[in-house]
Design a protein around this motif. Structure first.
Motif, PDB file in Angstrom:
ATOM      1  N   ARG A  13      39.124  45.423  45.557  1.00 53.20           N
ATOM      2  CA  ARG A  13      39.094  44.186  44.774  1.00 53.20           C
ATOM      3  C   ARG A  13      40.398  44.001  43.998  1.00 53.20           C
ATOM      4  N   ALA A  14      40.904  45.096  43.467  1.00 55.59           N
ATOM      5  CA  ALA A  14      42.162  45.030  42.723  1.00 55.59           C
ATOM      6  C   ALA A  14      43.313  44.678  43.659  1.00 55.59           C
ATOM      7  N   GLU A  15      43.320  45.272  44.849  1.00 56.70           N
ATOM      8  CA  GLU A  15      44.392  44.991  45.812  1.00 56.70           C
ATOM      9  C   GLU A  15      44.348  43.534  46.259  1.00 56.70           C
ATOM     10  N   SER A  16      43.138  43.012  46.427  1.00 52.41           N
ATOM     11  CA  SER A  16      42.987  41.601  46.788  1.00 52.41           C
ATOM     12  C   SER A  16      43.521  40.704  45.685  1.00 52.41           C
ATOM     13  N   ALA A  17      43.246  41.085  44.437  1.00 50.17           N
ATOM     14  CA  ALA A  17      43.744  40.317  43.292  1.00 50.17           C
ATOM     15  C   ALA A  17      45.270  40.335  43.250  1.00 50.17           C
ATOM     16  N   MET A  48      47.133  38.136  36.427  1.00 41.20           N
ATOM     17  CA  MET A  48      46.844  39.210  37.377  1.00 41.20           C
ATOM     18  C   MET A  48      46.435  40.480  36.646  1.00 41.20           C
ATOM     19  N   ILE A  49      47.171  40.821  35.596  1.00 46.81           N
ATOM     20  CA  ILE A  49      46.840  42.032  34.833  1.00 46.81           C
ATOM     21  C   ILE A  49      45.469  41.886  34.190  1.00 46.81           C
ATOM     22  N   ARG A  50      45.166  40.689  33.697  1.00 50.04           N
ATOM     23  CA  ARG A  50      43.836  40.438  33.128  1.00 50.04           C
ATOM     24  C   ARG A  50      42.762  40.655  34.195  1.00 50.04           C
ATOM     25  N   THR A  51      43.005  40.144  35.388  1.00 43.13           N
ATOM     26  CA  THR A  51      42.038  40.272  36.483  1.00 43.13           C
ATOM     27  C   THR A  51      41.831  41.732  36.874  1.00 43.13           C
ATOM     28  N   ILE A  52      42.930  42.479  37.010  1.00 39.73           N
ATOM     29  CA  ILE A  52      42.839  43.898  37.384  1.00 39.73           C
ATOM     30  C   ILE A  52      42.110  44.693  36.303  1.00 39.73           C
ATOM     31  N   SER A  53      42.405  44.393  35.045  1.00 40.03           N
ATOM     32  CA  SER A  53      41.727  45.105  33.961  1.00 40.03           C
ATOM     33  C   SER A  53      40.230  44.825  33.989  1.00 40.03           C
ATOM     34  N   ASN A  54      39.848  43.597  34.328  1.00 42.42           N
ATOM     35  CA  ASN A  54      38.426  43.253  34.435  1.00 42.42           C
ATOM     36  C   ASN A  54      37.762  44.006  35.581  1.00 42.42           C
ATOM     37  N   THR A 109      55.746  40.648  40.983  1.00 39.84           N
ATOM     38  CA  THR A 109      54.295  40.573  40.774  1.00 39.84           C
ATOM     39  C   THR A 109      53.586  41.683  41.531  1.00 39.84           C
ATOM     40  N   TYR A 110      54.020  41.936  42.755  1.00 37.50           N
ATOM     41  CA  TYR A 110      53.428  43.014  43.558  1.00 37.50           C
ATOM     42  C   TYR A 110      53.613  44.355  42.853  1.00 37.50           C
ATOM     43  N   ALA A 111      54.835  44.613  42.369  1.00 38.84           N
ATOM     44  CA  ALA A 111      55.127  45.893  41.716  1.00 38.84           C
ATOM     45  C   ALA A 111      54.286  46.075  40.448  1.00 38.84           C
ATOM     46  N   LEU A 112      54.190  45.029  39.644  1.00 37.36           N
ATOM     47  CA  LEU A 112      53.367  45.094  38.440  1.00 37.36           C
ATOM     48  C   LEU A 112      51.910  45.373  38.790  1.00 37.36           C
ATOM     49  N   GLY A 113      51.437  44.695  39.827  1.00 38.71           N
ATOM     50  CA  GLY A 113      50.053  44.888  40.241  1.00 38.71           C
ATOM     51  C   GLY A 113      49.768  46.320  40.652  1.00 38.71           C
ATOM     52  N   GLN A 114      50.691  46.915  41.405  1.00 41.82           N
ATOM     53  CA  GLN A 114      50.502  48.291  41.857  1.00 41.82           C
ATOM     54  C   GLN A 114      50.537  49.270  40.682  1.00 41.82           C
ATOM     55  N   VAL A 115      51.390  48.992  39.710  1.00 44.12           N
ATOM     56  CA  VAL A 115      51.490  49.865  38.525  1.00 44.12           C
ATOM     57  C   VAL A 115      50.182  49.856  37.739  1.00 44.12           C
ATOM     58  N   PHE A 116      49.689  48.671  37.415  1.00 49.00           N
ATOM     59  CA  PHE A 116      48.475  48.591  36.603  1.00 49.00           C
ATOM     60  C   PHE A 116      47.240  49.022  37.394  1.00 49.00           C
ATOM     61  N   LYS A 117      47.245  48.770  38.680  1.00 49.57           N
ATOM     62  CA  LYS A 117      46.142  49.229  39.533  1.00 49.57           C
ATOM     63  C   LYS A 117      46.070  50.755  39.514  1.00 49.57           C
ATOM     64  N   LYS A 118      47.212  51.409  39.654  1.00 47.76           N
ATOM     65  CA  LYS A 118      47.258  52.871  39.651  1.00 47.76           C
ATOM     66  C   LYS A 118      46.826  53.433  38.306  1.00 47.76           C
ATOM     67  N   HIS A 119      47.277  52.807  37.227  1.00 45.15           N
ATOM     68  CA  HIS A 119      46.960  53.293  35.876  1.00 45.15           C
ATOM     69  C   HIS A 119      45.472  53.125  35.548  1.00 45.15           C
ATOM     70  N   PHE A 120      44.940  51.938  35.809  1.00 47.04           N
ATOM     71  CA  PHE A 120      43.539  51.669  35.471  1.00 47.04           C
ATOM     72  C   PHE A 120      42.574  52.434  36.369  1.00 47.04           C
ATOM     73  N   ALA A 121      42.979  52.719  37.608  1.00 50.33           N
ATOM     74  CA  ALA A 121      42.091  53.391  38.564  1.00 50.33           C
ATOM     75  C   ALA A 121      41.730  54.803  38.126  1.00 50.33           C
ATOM     76  N   VAL A 122      42.587  55.411  37.305  1.00 49.36           N
ATOM     77  CA  VAL A 122      42.303  56.782  36.847  1.00 49.36           C
ATOM     78  C   VAL A 122      41.819  56.802  35.399  1.00 49.36           C
ATOM     79  N   GLY A 123      41.368  55.649  34.911  1.00 52.47           N
ATOM     80  CA  GLY A 123      40.798  55.582  33.576  1.00 52.47           C
ATOM     81  C   GLY A 123      41.777  55.245  32.471  1.00 52.47           C
ATOM     82  N   GLY A 124      42.991  54.821  32.837  1.00 49.45           N
ATOM     83  CA  GLY A 124      43.984  54.471  31.830  1.00 49.45           C
ATOM     84  C   GLY A 124      43.663  53.154  31.138  1.00 49.45           C
ATOM     85  N   THR A 125      44.255  52.943  29.978  1.00 50.86           N
ATOM     86  CA  THR A 125      44.072  51.708  29.218  1.00 50.86           C
ATOM     87  C   THR A 125      45.438  51.196  28.773  1.00 50.86           C
TER      88      THR A 125
END
Length: 202
Positions: A13-17, A48-54, A109-125
Protein backbone atom coordinates in the motif's frame (compact mmCIF):
# COMPACT_ATOMS: atom_id res chain seq x y z
CA UNK A 1 2.81 -15.55 9.41
CA UNK A 2 -0.19 -13.27 9.81
CA UNK A 3 2.12 -10.50 10.94
CA UNK A 4 4.36 -11.01 7.92
CA UNK A 5 1.38 -10.96 5.58
CA UNK A 6 0.11 -7.80 7.21
CA UNK A 7 3.52 -6.14 6.86
CA UNK A 8 3.66 -7.10 3.20
CA UNK A 9 0.21 -5.59 2.68
CA UNK A 10 1.29 -2.36 4.37
CA UNK A 11 4.45 -2.20 2.26
CA UNK A 12 2.46 -2.74 -0.94
CA UNK A 13 0.00 0.00 0.00
CA UNK A 14 2.85 2.35 0.81
CA UNK A 15 4.62 1.55 -2.47
CA UNK A 16 1.40 2.21 -4.37
CA UNK A 17 1.08 5.56 -2.60
CA UNK A 18 4.66 6.43 -3.57
CA UNK A 19 4.08 5.65 -7.25
CA UNK A 20 0.83 7.59 -7.38
CA UNK A 21 2.44 10.62 -5.79
CA UNK A 22 5.41 10.38 -8.14
CA UNK A 23 2.91 10.70 -11.00
CA UNK A 24 1.25 13.65 -9.28
CA UNK A 25 4.56 15.42 -8.70
CA UNK A 26 5.57 14.88 -12.32
CA UNK A 27 2.28 16.40 -13.42
CA UNK A 28 2.92 19.33 -11.10
CA UNK A 29 6.34 19.75 -12.71
CA UNK A 30 4.62 20.50 -16.02
CA UNK A 31 2.80 23.53 -14.60
CA UNK A 32 4.21 26.31 -16.82
CA UNK A 33 4.48 28.96 -14.08
CA UNK A 34 7.75 28.99 -12.08
CA UNK A 35 7.28 28.93 -8.28
CA UNK A 36 3.72 27.64 -8.72
CA UNK A 37 5.12 24.31 -9.92
CA UNK A 38 7.66 24.27 -7.07
CA UNK A 39 4.92 24.85 -4.48
CA UNK A 40 2.69 22.22 -6.07
CA UNK A 41 5.45 19.58 -5.95
CA UNK A 42 6.16 20.35 -2.29
CA UNK A 43 2.47 19.96 -1.47
CA UNK A 44 2.34 16.60 -3.27
CA UNK A 45 5.41 15.36 -1.38
CA UNK A 46 3.99 16.36 1.99
CA UNK A 47 0.70 14.67 1.14
CA UNK A 48 2.62 11.52 0.22
CA UNK A 49 4.35 11.47 3.60
CA UNK A 50 0.98 11.97 5.29
CA UNK A 51 -0.43 9.03 3.31
CA UNK A 52 2.52 6.74 4.11
CA UNK A 53 2.36 7.64 7.80
CA UNK A 54 -1.35 6.75 7.80
CA UNK A 55 -0.60 3.40 6.15
CA UNK A 56 1.80 2.48 8.96
CA UNK A 57 -0.29 4.05 11.72
CA UNK A 58 2.25 6.77 12.48
CA UNK A 59 1.00 10.07 13.89
CA UNK A 60 1.56 12.63 11.14
CA UNK A 61 3.28 15.85 12.18
CA UNK A 62 3.16 18.48 9.44
CA UNK A 63 5.77 20.85 10.88
CA UNK A 64 8.30 18.06 11.44
CA UNK A 65 7.45 16.58 8.04
CA UNK A 66 8.20 19.85 6.24
CA UNK A 67 11.47 20.25 8.12
CA UNK A 68 12.61 16.71 7.28
CA UNK A 69 11.72 17.14 3.60
CA UNK A 70 13.71 20.37 3.41
CA UNK A 71 16.69 18.76 5.16
CA UNK A 72 16.73 15.67 2.94
CA UNK A 73 16.11 17.40 -0.39
CA UNK A 74 18.62 20.24 -0.07
CA UNK A 75 20.43 19.50 -3.35
CA UNK A 76 17.21 18.33 -4.94
CA UNK A 77 15.55 21.64 -4.16
CA UNK A 78 18.31 23.52 -5.97
CA UNK A 79 17.82 21.29 -9.00
CA UNK A 80 14.07 21.89 -8.89
CA UNK A 81 14.66 25.62 -8.67
CA UNK A 82 17.09 25.62 -11.61
CA UNK A 83 14.65 23.69 -13.79
CA UNK A 84 11.82 26.00 -12.75
CA UNK A 85 13.82 29.05 -13.86
CA UNK A 86 14.36 27.53 -17.31
CA UNK A 87 10.61 27.99 -17.84
CA UNK A 88 11.14 31.76 -17.86
CA UNK A 89 12.69 31.41 -21.32
CA UNK A 90 9.84 32.00 -23.82
CA UNK A 91 8.66 29.08 -25.94
CA UNK A 92 11.26 26.30 -25.88
CA UNK A 93 12.30 27.12 -22.32
CA UNK A 94 8.82 26.35 -21.02
CA UNK A 95 8.77 22.98 -22.74
CA UNK A 96 12.33 22.01 -21.78
CA UNK A 97 11.89 23.26 -18.24
CA UNK A 98 8.66 21.32 -17.89
CA UNK A 99 10.25 18.04 -18.97
CA UNK A 100 13.32 18.52 -16.76
CA UNK A 101 11.27 19.67 -13.78
CA UNK A 102 8.95 16.70 -14.22
CA UNK A 103 11.79 14.15 -14.06
CA UNK A 104 13.54 15.80 -11.10
CA UNK A 105 10.23 16.22 -9.26
CA UNK A 106 9.39 12.57 -9.79
CA UNK A 107 12.84 11.40 -8.70
CA UNK A 108 12.79 13.52 -5.55
CA UNK A 109 9.30 12.33 -4.64
CA UNK A 110 10.26 8.70 -5.23
CA UNK A 111 13.36 9.04 -3.03
CA UNK A 112 11.42 10.69 -0.21
CA UNK A 113 8.78 8.00 -0.42
CA UNK A 114 11.33 5.21 -0.14
CA UNK A 115 13.02 6.89 2.84
CA UNK A 116 9.84 7.33 4.86
CA UNK A 117 8.52 3.92 3.83
CA UNK A 118 11.70 2.28 5.12
CA UNK A 119 11.65 4.27 8.36
CA UNK A 120 7.98 3.75 9.20
CA UNK A 121 8.03 0.05 8.23
CA UNK A 122 10.32 -0.75 11.17
CA UNK A 123 8.32 1.27 13.69
CA UNK A 124 10.02 4.63 13.24
CA UNK A 125 8.26 7.95 13.85
CA UNK A 126 8.87 11.61 13.08
CA UNK A 127 10.45 12.03 16.50
CA UNK A 128 13.25 9.47 16.02
CA UNK A 129 14.02 10.22 12.35
CA UNK A 130 17.79 10.48 11.81
CA UNK A 131 18.34 12.74 8.79
CA UNK A 132 22.09 12.11 8.60
CA UNK A 133 21.55 8.34 8.51
CA UNK A 134 19.00 8.57 5.72
CA UNK A 135 20.73 11.19 3.55
CA UNK A 136 22.85 8.69 1.63
CA UNK A 137 19.83 6.43 1.15
CA UNK A 138 17.84 9.40 -0.19
CA UNK A 139 20.63 10.23 -2.66
CA UNK A 140 20.76 6.60 -3.84
CA UNK A 141 17.01 6.44 -4.27
CA UNK A 142 17.01 9.79 -6.09
CA UNK A 143 19.21 8.30 -8.81
CA UNK A 144 16.93 5.27 -9.02
CA UNK A 145 13.95 7.61 -9.01
CA UNK A 146 15.16 9.32 -12.18
CA UNK A 147 14.90 6.00 -14.01
CA UNK A 148 11.45 5.39 -12.51
CA UNK A 149 10.34 8.88 -13.56
CA UNK A 150 11.73 8.43 -17.07
CA UNK A 151 9.79 5.18 -17.42
CA UNK A 152 6.62 6.90 -16.26
CA UNK A 153 7.37 9.80 -18.59
CA UNK A 154 7.00 7.39 -21.49
CA UNK A 155 3.33 7.23 -20.51
CA UNK A 156 3.13 10.91 -21.42
CA UNK A 157 -0.66 11.11 -21.65
CA UNK A 158 -0.91 9.78 -18.10
CA UNK A 159 1.32 12.53 -16.72
CA UNK A 160 -0.24 15.29 -18.81
CA UNK A 161 -3.69 14.27 -17.60
CA UNK A 162 -2.54 14.82 -14.03
CA UNK A 163 -1.01 18.17 -15.02
CA UNK A 164 -4.36 19.09 -16.58
CA UNK A 165 -6.17 18.36 -13.31
CA UNK A 166 -3.70 20.34 -11.23
CA UNK A 167 -4.12 23.38 -13.49
CA UNK A 168 -7.93 23.12 -13.59
CA UNK A 169 -10.67 24.62 -11.46
CA UNK A 170 -9.98 23.33 -7.94
CA UNK A 171 -13.63 23.52 -6.90
CA UNK A 172 -14.82 21.79 -10.05
CA UNK A 173 -12.50 18.82 -9.63
CA UNK A 174 -12.22 18.77 -5.85
CA UNK A 175 -14.32 15.60 -5.35
CA UNK A 176 -12.52 13.95 -8.27
CA UNK A 177 -9.15 14.61 -6.62
CA UNK A 178 -10.39 13.33 -3.25
CA UNK A 179 -11.68 10.13 -4.88
CA UNK A 180 -8.33 9.57 -6.61
CA UNK A 181 -6.42 9.99 -3.36
CA UNK A 182 -8.82 7.70 -1.53
CA UNK A 183 -8.42 4.94 -4.12
CA UNK A 184 -4.64 5.39 -4.07
CA UNK A 185 -4.63 4.93 -0.29
CA UNK A 186 -6.38 1.59 -0.84
CA UNK A 187 -3.69 0.53 -3.30
CA UNK A 188 -5.68 1.12 -6.51
CA UNK A 189 -4.47 3.19 -9.45
CA UNK A 190 -7.51 4.96 -10.91
CA UNK A 191 -5.61 7.91 -12.30
CA UNK A 192 -6.74 9.13 -15.73
CA UNK A 193 -4.65 8.38 -18.79
CA UNK A 194 -6.25 10.78 -21.27
CA UNK A 195 -8.23 13.88 -20.31
CA UNK A 196 -9.86 14.11 -23.73
CA UNK A 197 -11.54 10.72 -23.51
CA UNK A 198 -12.23 10.56 -19.75
CA UNK A 199 -15.86 11.56 -18.96
CA UNK A 200 -14.81 12.72 -15.48
CA UNK A 201 -13.19 15.77 -17.11
CA UNK A 202 -16.42 16.92 -18.74
Amino acid sequence: MATNNNQEDLNERAESAVRNHVIWSMGAGFIPIPIADFVAVAAVQLDMIRTISNVYGVDFKETEGKALVTSLTGSGLSRLGANALIKLIPGFGSMLGGVSMSIVSGASTYALGQVFKKHFAVGGTFLDFDTDRFQRYYDEQFEKGKTVAEDIQKEKEHVLAVAFILRSDEHRYNKFLDDLKSSANRGRDEYPTNPKSDPRFV
